[in-house]
Motif scaffolding. Structure first.
Motif, PDB file in Angstrom:
ATOM      1  N   GLN A   1       0.348   0.151   1.415  1.00  0.00           N
ATOM      2  CA  GLN A   1      -0.254  -0.051   0.104  1.00  0.00           C
ATOM      3  C   GLN A   1      -1.633  -0.683   0.192  1.00  0.00           C
ATOM      4  N   GLY A   2      -2.021  -1.193   1.351  1.00  0.00           N
ATOM      5  CA  GLY A   2      -3.293  -1.877   1.478  1.00  0.00           C
ATOM      6  C   GLY A   2      -4.456  -1.007   1.033  1.00  0.00           C
ATOM      7  N   MET A   3      -5.387  -1.610   0.304  1.00  0.00           N
ATOM      8  CA  MET A   3      -6.519  -0.864  -0.215  1.00  0.00           C
ATOM      9  C   MET A   3      -7.532  -0.555   0.886  1.00  0.00           C
ATOM     10  N   ILE A   4      -8.156   0.606   0.810  1.00  0.00           N
ATOM     11  CA  ILE A   4      -9.189   0.983   1.779  1.00  0.00           C
ATOM     12  C   ILE A   4     -10.504   0.342   1.383  1.00  0.00           C
ATOM     13  N   LYS A   5     -11.386   0.092   2.366  1.00  0.00           N
ATOM     14  CA  LYS A   5     -12.643  -0.614   2.111  1.00  0.00           C
ATOM     15  C   LYS A   5     -13.715   0.301   1.510  1.00  0.00           C
ATOM     16  N   SER A   6     -13.697   1.571   1.870  1.00  0.00           N
ATOM     17  CA  SER A   6     -14.706   2.497   1.356  1.00  0.00           C
ATOM     18  C   SER A   6     -14.088   3.872   1.128  1.00  0.00           C
TER      19      SER A   6
END
Length: 306
Positions: A145-150
């Motif tokens: 579920q971790g959000m991507i940086k770009s």
């Protein structure tokens, strides 16, 4: 007042749809508009215009829930995860009496034949079993579920993947108890979609985000149309058994969302006890459960009229 109430329900559905493990259609069932919601999903312009007093506020509310207020529900999950899950559990529990009534009674109010009782119970069990399976899938894919940086670079292969995920996610989205966001999470596109939605508000990334969201939007539309037609046919041909499956899905969803049973299903047998380490947490969780249950139970009396 009906328009404002429908708008509010749409906002809650939109908020729920962006949270893996929570089903927006569950909220539609809870507030007694599921049948109307399914019937409204069509490409028939005349029918859409006829139902504009329902369609416009529900769609507007869902958009607001996804684009703006999803940040609020995310914050609640970050700051008060246990209380928030108990609130959703209460919503589900409060809708159980309504679904039991729809499962065992015909449209004219009479009881279904005794010969159908066993098959109706079997449908409830099937629904619960499906949600237990999804609970296992959620625990297996929860770390992704971790959000991507770009934002990733656009490619035809990625666009096709996002489109397919949108189709399956939308079909799942209109089945109460099953989270479309969870399915997109499993397919690996959820972080991209969520990042793209937030990137729409930044001028420098607006175009890139829009290009990535378009195939998902088309896929979601296609999935909604296909899924709605299937559910509508089932409700017309076998309403009691369909509602029985939905009842099972919601009961299984409550087991999956409730902090106590969720920890037990995931094998953390003592975590559910350790979580409640203060009186304030116990009281606030109980209050959230009661408020959610009462809201769901009484909402059908105030749901928009046909």
């Amino acid at each position: 007042m009906n328009i404002l109430w429908t708008l509010a329900i749409g906002i809650i559905i939109g908020m729920a749809n962006v949270i893996p493990g929570v089903s927006g259609s569950t909220i539609a069932v809870v507030f007694g508009i599921y049948d109307k919601f399914i019937d409204a999903i069509t490409l028939n312009v005349k029918k859409l215009w006829k139902n504009k007093k329902f369609v416009l506020p529900i769609v507007t509310g869902m958009a607001l829930g996804v684009l703006i207020l999803s940040k609020l529900i995310t914050l609640l999950y970050e700051k008060f995860p246990i209380q928030t899950n108990f609130f959703f559990t209460g919503l589900i529990i409060g809708s159980v009496p309504m679904l039991v009534n729809l499962s065992v009674n015909k449209k004219d109010g009479t009881k279904v034949e005794k010969s159908k009782t066993k098959s109706i119970v079997a449908c409830v069990i099937i629904g619960i079993a499906i949600m237990i399976l999804f609970s296992m899938l959620e625990s297996s894919f929860g770390d992704s579920q971790g959000m991507i940086k770009s934002l990733p670079e656009f490619s035809v292969k990625l666009a096709l993947k996002i489109f397919i995920a949108g189709v399956f996610g939308a079909v799942a989205m209109i089945v109460p108890g099953i989270s479309g966001s969870l399915l997109m999470l499993i397919l690996g596109v959820y972080p991209i979609v969520i990042k793209s939605i937030s990137a729409l508000f930044l001028p420098e990334s607006f175009f890139s985000a829009l290009i990535l969201l378009l195939p998902n939007g088309v896929g979601v539309l296609a999935g909604l149309l296909l899924g709605a037609r299937l559910i509508k046919n089932l409700l017309e041909k076998a309403p009691n058994h369909t509602y029985a499956v939905i009842l099972g899905l919601l009961c299984g969803s409550a087991l999956n969302i409730c902090p106590i049973t969720k920890n037990i299903f995931q094998g953390v047998f003592f975590q559910s006890i350790l979580d409640f380490k203060s009186v304030s947490l116990v009281l606030s969780s109980a209050a959230a459960l009661i408020v959610g249950g009462a809201m769901a139970y009484f909402s059908s009396k105030f749901s928009p009229s046909e």
